[in-house]
Every structure is written in structure tokens, then in C-alpha cells.
Motif scaffolding. Structure first.
Motif, PDB file in Angstrom:
ATOM      1  N   UNK A   6       0.861  -1.232  -0.079  1.00  8.11           N
ATOM      2  CA  UNK A   6      -0.123  -0.066   0.138  1.00  8.11           C
ATOM      3  C   UNK A   6       1.010   1.329  -0.062  1.00  8.11           C
ATOM      4  N   UNK A   7       2.022   1.109   0.509  1.00  4.14           N
ATOM      5  CA  UNK A   7       2.767   2.363   0.920  1.00  4.14           C
ATOM      6  C   UNK A   7       3.492   2.674  -0.344  1.00  4.14           C
ATOM      7  N   UNK A   8       4.017   1.409  -1.188  1.00 10.30           N
ATOM      8  CA  UNK A   8       4.461   1.811  -2.378  1.00 10.30           C
ATOM      9  C   UNK A   8       3.490   2.343  -3.668  1.00 10.30           C
ATOM     10  N   UNK A   9       2.337   1.692  -3.492  1.00 17.83           N
ATOM     11  CA  UNK A   9       1.226   1.990  -4.331  1.00 17.83           C
ATOM     12  C   UNK A   9       0.856   3.525  -4.132  1.00 17.83           C
ATOM     13  N   UNK A  10       0.805   4.045  -2.751  1.00 18.15           N
ATOM     14  CA  UNK A  10       0.485   5.493  -2.507  1.00 18.15           C
ATOM     15  C   UNK A  10       1.702   6.428  -3.337  1.00 18.15           C
ATOM     16  N   UNK A  11       2.919   5.776  -3.222  1.00 25.28           N
ATOM     17  CA  UNK A  11       3.960   6.649  -3.634  1.00 25.28           C
ATOM     18  C   UNK A  11       3.859   6.702  -5.246  1.00 25.28           C
ATOM     19  N   UNK A  12       3.586   5.637  -5.850  1.00 23.37           N
ATOM     20  CA  UNK A  12       3.556   5.922  -7.428  1.00 23.37           C
ATOM     21  C   UNK A  12       2.655   6.598  -7.687  1.00 23.37           C
ATOM     22  N   UNK A  13       1.059   6.545  -7.319  1.00 23.16           N
ATOM     23  CA  UNK A  13      -0.060   7.086  -7.528  1.00 23.16           C
ATOM     24  C   UNK A  13      -0.065   8.551  -7.261  1.00 23.16           C
ATOM     25  N   UNK A  14       0.312   8.999  -6.232  1.00 21.01           N
ATOM     26  CA  UNK A  14       0.503  10.333  -5.795  1.00 21.01           C
ATOM     27  C   UNK A  14       1.484  11.373  -6.120  1.00 21.01           C
ATOM     28  N   UNK A  15       2.596  10.660  -6.234  1.00 23.51           N
ATOM     29  CA  UNK A  15       4.131  11.226  -6.636  1.00 23.51           C
ATOM     30  C   UNK A  15       4.403  10.840  -7.897  1.00 23.51           C
ATOM     31  N   UNK A  16       3.699  10.856  -9.110  1.00 24.40           N
ATOM     32  CA  UNK A  16       4.152  10.187 -10.396  1.00 24.40           C
ATOM     33  C   UNK A  16       5.372  10.944 -11.009  1.00 24.40           C
ATOM     34  N   UNK A  17       5.389  12.369 -10.800  1.00 22.01           N
ATOM     35  CA  UNK A  17       6.810  12.916 -11.105  1.00 22.01           C
ATOM     36  C   UNK A  17       8.109  12.528 -10.616  1.00 22.01           C
ATOM     37  N   UNK A  18       8.195  12.022  -9.554  1.00 23.17           N
ATOM     38  CA  UNK A  18       9.316  11.719  -8.816  1.00 23.17           C
ATOM     39  C   UNK A  18      10.269  10.888  -9.791  1.00 23.17           C
ATOM     40  N   UNK A  19      11.482  11.077  -9.831  1.00 26.73           N
ATOM     41  CA  UNK A  19      12.431  10.490 -10.661  1.00 26.73           C
ATOM     42  C   UNK A  19      12.594   9.008 -10.392  1.00 26.73           C
TER      43      UNK A  19
END
Length: 241
Positions: free
Chosen positions: A50-63
Motif C-alpha cells: 500500500x505504501x508503494x502504491x500510494x507513492x507511485x500514484x500520488x507522486x508520479x513525477x518523482x524520478x
């Protein structure tokens, strides 16, 4: 269904296996062992997934997002037996023996990519206007995510988690290298433990008719447990949301 159902009785759920050549007994130790293994796997899979999914969905512009998404996709296609070998090298060798903990970690690694993908896809369905409304009220982004976005996506996330649980609940290959199996009650997370998939595998290839009977019953119980859990989860969250 007919073979398994005719082999299920009260002793099946509350008794340990009888010695070879004796009829009766059950697989209570394997039912409890499966619950422990899936519980450990769920903690690992949900927290990291869930933490990784949130990171990918909410911060799509991160390198780092493309790399994390690629790793998640690769893990989805890794055979379960390879994951078991990884857990064997990382935990069993390090701890000096087979254990329920290593088995739960192996199943948790299998769960992670499925939970990541489910979380990412569900969060993408939440309209951007919902996030903007929370930010317009002066809420910090983490509070918007925690108290606005996640509650709206909880039904889909939990459904994805249950699908991941169903995926790992029947895995036997990684447990052969980690949990190993046990004919008695497990006394701790650092000890070998039985599980329904291991019982099905071991008893099915044995030459004893009584073990074949127990394997059929264990197969039916495993399928029914996954089915009932998934249906209950869908019904509960369909009413709530």
C-alpha cells in the motif's frame, strides 16, 4: 467437491494427523499454520504494498517512480519457487533453520506487487478535484491523503489485498524452502510449521489412501476459505461505500 466433502468431519478441524496405517485424525495444525503464515504475509504485503502504491500514484513525477513501477512489474512475473529460494537464502540460512517467519516473508514478497498495482489503480480513480478540495481548505497533503483519499479508495484497496491473499494462500512451492512443514503444533515463529498447501502436496504424493482422503478435504477447505473471505469482504465494503 464430492471427494473432499465426504472426508470432512469434526476431527478434521481439531485433531492432529494419526500415524500411518491408522484412520482418522485431521489437519488442525495445518489450518492454524496457514492462518499464521498468511497473517505474517498480509502485514508485510499491506504495509509495503500500500505504501508503494500510494507513492507511485500520488507522486508520479518523482524520478524513482519508473524504477519502482518496473521492479513491481518484474516481481509479478517472478515464479513463486524463486521467491522461496530468496527467502531461504536470506532467512533460513541466516536463522539456521526453517521457520514460520521465513515462510510468511516469502508469501509477503509474493503479495507485494499485487497490492502495489491494486492500490495504484484504485487511487487513480479518485478525482483530482477531491484532493484539490482538501488542499483548498488548508489541509496539508498528508492529511488529505490519509483522511480524504484513502477512505474513498479503501474498498478497492482491500479488495486488491484479498485477491493477493487468495494468490498466496494456496502457494506450496515457497513454503517447501521456508516453512518446511511439521506434523505437530508449531511452538513459535522460529520453528517449522505446517500449512494447508504443504499438507495437500505431501499427502497427495504419498502412497497412503488415508492421506489422499485428507489431501482432498484440505483442498476443499482451502478453496472455500478463500472464497468465503473474498465474498464477505466484497459484501461488507459494498454496503459501506
Amino acid at each position: 467437491v464430492s471427494t473432499g466433502l465426504s472426508s470432512i468431519d469434526w476431527n478434521f478441524f481439531v485433531k492432529l494427523p494419526r500415524p500411518v496405517g491408522q484412520e482418522g485424525g485431521g489437519v488442525a495444525h495445518a489450518i492454524v499454520g496457514s492462518a499464521v503464515l498468511v497473517g505474517i504475509a498480509s502485514v508485510i504485503g499491506v504495509v509495503i504494498g500500500v505504501g508503494t502504491g500510494i507513492y507511485i500514484a500520488e507522486y508520479p513525477g518523482h524520478r524513482l517512480v519508473p524504477t519502482v513501477r518496473l521492479m513491481s512489474d518484474v516481481l509479478t512475473g517472478v515464479p513463486a519457487i524463486v521467491t522461496g529460494l530468496v527467502a531461504y537464502g536470506a532467512l533460513v540460512v541466516t536463522m539456521g533453520g526453517f521457520s514460520a517467519l521465513s515462510g510468511g516473508v516469502a508469501l509477503g514478497l509474493i503479495m507485494i506487487p499485487y497490492v502495489v498495482r491494486a492500490t495504484e489503480e484504485v487511487l487513480k480513480l479518485i478525482p483530482t478535484s477531491v484532493r484539490e478540495a482538501g488542499l483548498a481548505l488548508g489541509l496539508p497533503r498528508w492529511r488529505v491523503l490519509l483522511f480524504v483519499v484513502l477512505p474513498g479508495a479503501a474498498s478497492g484497496i482491500i479488495t486488491g489485498v484479498m485477491l493477493a491473499v487468495a494468490r498466496v494462500a494456496g502457494e506450496a512451492a515457497p513454503l517447501l524452502f521456508t516453512a518446511f512443514g511439521n506434523q505437530f503444533w508449531n511452538r513459535g515463529l522460529d520453528q517449522p510449521t505446517a500449512a494447508l498447501p504443504l499438507v495437500i502436496y505431501t499427502y497427495s504424493i504419498a502412497p497412503f489412501p488415508e492421506w489422499h482422503r485428507l489431501a482432498s478435504a484440505a483442498s476443499l477447505v482451502l478453496v472455500v476459505l478463500v472464497l468465503v473471505t473474498t465474498l464477505l469482504t466484497r459484501l461488507v465494503f459494498r454496503r459501506r461505500y
